[in-house]
Every structure is written in structure tokens, then in C-alpha cells.
Write a protein that holds these residues in place. Sequence first.
Motif, mmCIF file in Angstrom:
data_model
loop_
_atom_site.group_PDB
_atom_site.id
_atom_site.type_symbol
_atom_site.label_atom_id
_atom_site.label_comp_id
_atom_site.label_asym_id
_atom_site.label_seq_id
_atom_site.Cartn_x
_atom_site.Cartn_y
_atom_site.Cartn_z
ATOM 1 N N ASP A 127 3.558 -1.251 -0.918
ATOM 2 C CA ASP A 127 4.406 -2.401 -0.472
ATOM 3 C C ASP A 127 5.728 -2.096 -0.680
ATOM 4 N N ASP A 128 6.802 -2.517 -0.066
ATOM 5 C CA ASP A 128 8.229 -2.509 -0.089
ATOM 6 C C ASP A 128 9.144 -1.270 0.567
ATOM 7 N N HIS A 176 2.708 -0.508 -5.452
ATOM 8 C CA HIS A 176 4.341 -0.337 -4.984
ATOM 9 C C HIS A 176 4.806 1.158 -5.241
ATOM 10 N N HIS A 217 6.065 -5.701 6.575
ATOM 11 C CA HIS A 217 6.146 -6.505 5.087
ATOM 12 C C HIS A 217 7.279 -7.276 5.183
ATOM 13 N N HIS A 252 11.857 -9.792 3.008
ATOM 14 C CA HIS A 252 10.778 -9.965 2.018
ATOM 15 C C HIS A 252 10.989 -11.365 1.525
HETATM 16 ZN ZN LIG Z 1 6.621 -6.963 -1.546
#
Ligand SMILES: [Zn+2]
Length: 256
Positions: free
Chosen positions: A42-43, A216, A94, A98
Motif C-alpha cells: 500500500d501507498d 507497505h 488506494h 488516502h
Molecule cells: Zn495506506
Amino acid sequence: MQTIMYKFLFSISIVFVITFAGCNNKADLYKYENGGVVITFDDHYVQKWLMADSALQKYNWKASFCLTLHNRLTDDQIQGLKYLELQGHEIAGHGLQHLNAIEYIKTNSIDNYLQSEVDPMIELMNKSFHNVTSFAYPNGSRNKDLDNKLFTRFKILRSTTNNSNPPEEQDCFFTGSHLVMAWGIDQSYEHYSKELLIQLLNYTHENNLILILYAHRPTKEISIKYQVEISTLEYICNFVEENNMKFLRLKDLGNL
Ligand SMILES: [Zn+2]
């Protein structure tokens, strides 16, 4: 005599309920020969993801990279993501900024959420990458109404599950539902341990299941929160290879 019989049957049913409450019913889980693993990140840690990819390409691994803050990425980062896509990985959504969906819809409508967080993200991503068909909720924050709306945009929605229950009580396995839960493998998570990860992998393989994981920042050595060691990822890849399992991406689950 009849009363004793009823009491006996009642006790048996209580034991049954206690034994099976909280367990995943293996019969209800999707069966996939030898088992499969979905690794998601993620991110926006593009450089770290590229580093992981160069270490793990030898396993022919495949992952889904769930991207946020697309509008703040540099050209180099966009090129890096295009390279990952060329290697067969998925670039999934995603959120544009955020936003925590549940927090946001406390004071806004779900349609506002789509207009500010989801639709501009899709438009931007589809210009750079293959059409986005999977979405990971920021902070795993979701409810049924959000799912219903987002399923008009995506084939797969991913949330998170963070507990240290044994494998038979986990919900990080693919059931056939296109709303999936991923188990966190960043080392800073309280629920995480290498022992439990190994148990989950064994359970996945022995029962022909699909395990869904999320992390992550891949790193050689843990120094801050939300990092996963490359050696942990390497362990997973080795396990998949040695047991003739398969890597799947979120979008592959959309076709099952
Ligand atoms: Zn995230």
C-alpha cells in the motif's frame, strides 16, 4: 428420561456452537490447487517496491501495488510503476488522497466520496496504467454501503484484518467473495509474528487455499514502522516456489 435426553442434546449443541464459532469454515473457502498467495503493498513507496522486485524477480513473483497520492508522484516514480506493470505486477487503487472512508462519510455523502477520492483517482491512473479494477481501502476503513457503491467501479475490494488468531480462525483467505481481507506482514504490527506467517502459509498449502497479505515498505533492515523485511518476502517466495503454489494479483481474484 426424555428430559435427560433433551438436556444431553442441549449440552451437545452448546459444545458444537462453542467449538465452531469464530472458525473459518474450510468448506466455504475457495479451493485452489496447491494454494496461492496474493501479496499487496500500500501507498506510494515506489523506490522500495522496485528494490523488492529486483530481489524477488528470480522467483517470478507477482504482486499488487495499491497506489495513493498519484497526483504527487514524480515522473521517475510513474516510470517505476510502469516498469513494475511491465514485469506483470498490478497497479491497483488506494484512493486519491488516502482519505479514511468511514471518517469522510460521517460528514459527506458516499457520492461525495466517489467524486473526490475515487473517480479522479481512476481517471488519473487509467492515463498511466492498465485500467484499474482493484481497490484497497485506506486504513481498511469500509462498510457495506461503501462496498456496494465501489463495486460499480471495481471488481475487487480489499480491506484488512489484523489479529493473531491461529490460521483456522483467520479471515484472510479467499472465499469467492470479491470483498477480501488481507493480513498485515509489516513487522511493527502487534499481531504479526514470523511463526504465525509460517503457520498461515502451511495452512494455505495443505488446504488448497488462497492467502491474502499486505505490507507497505520493503527494507533490508527494519528501522521504522510499516516496514517488511526483504528476507520475509523472500521466505514467502521460497515457500511458494518449493510447494508449487502460485502468486496471484488482486485482479486475478476478480476472475475467480
Ligand atoms: Zn495506506
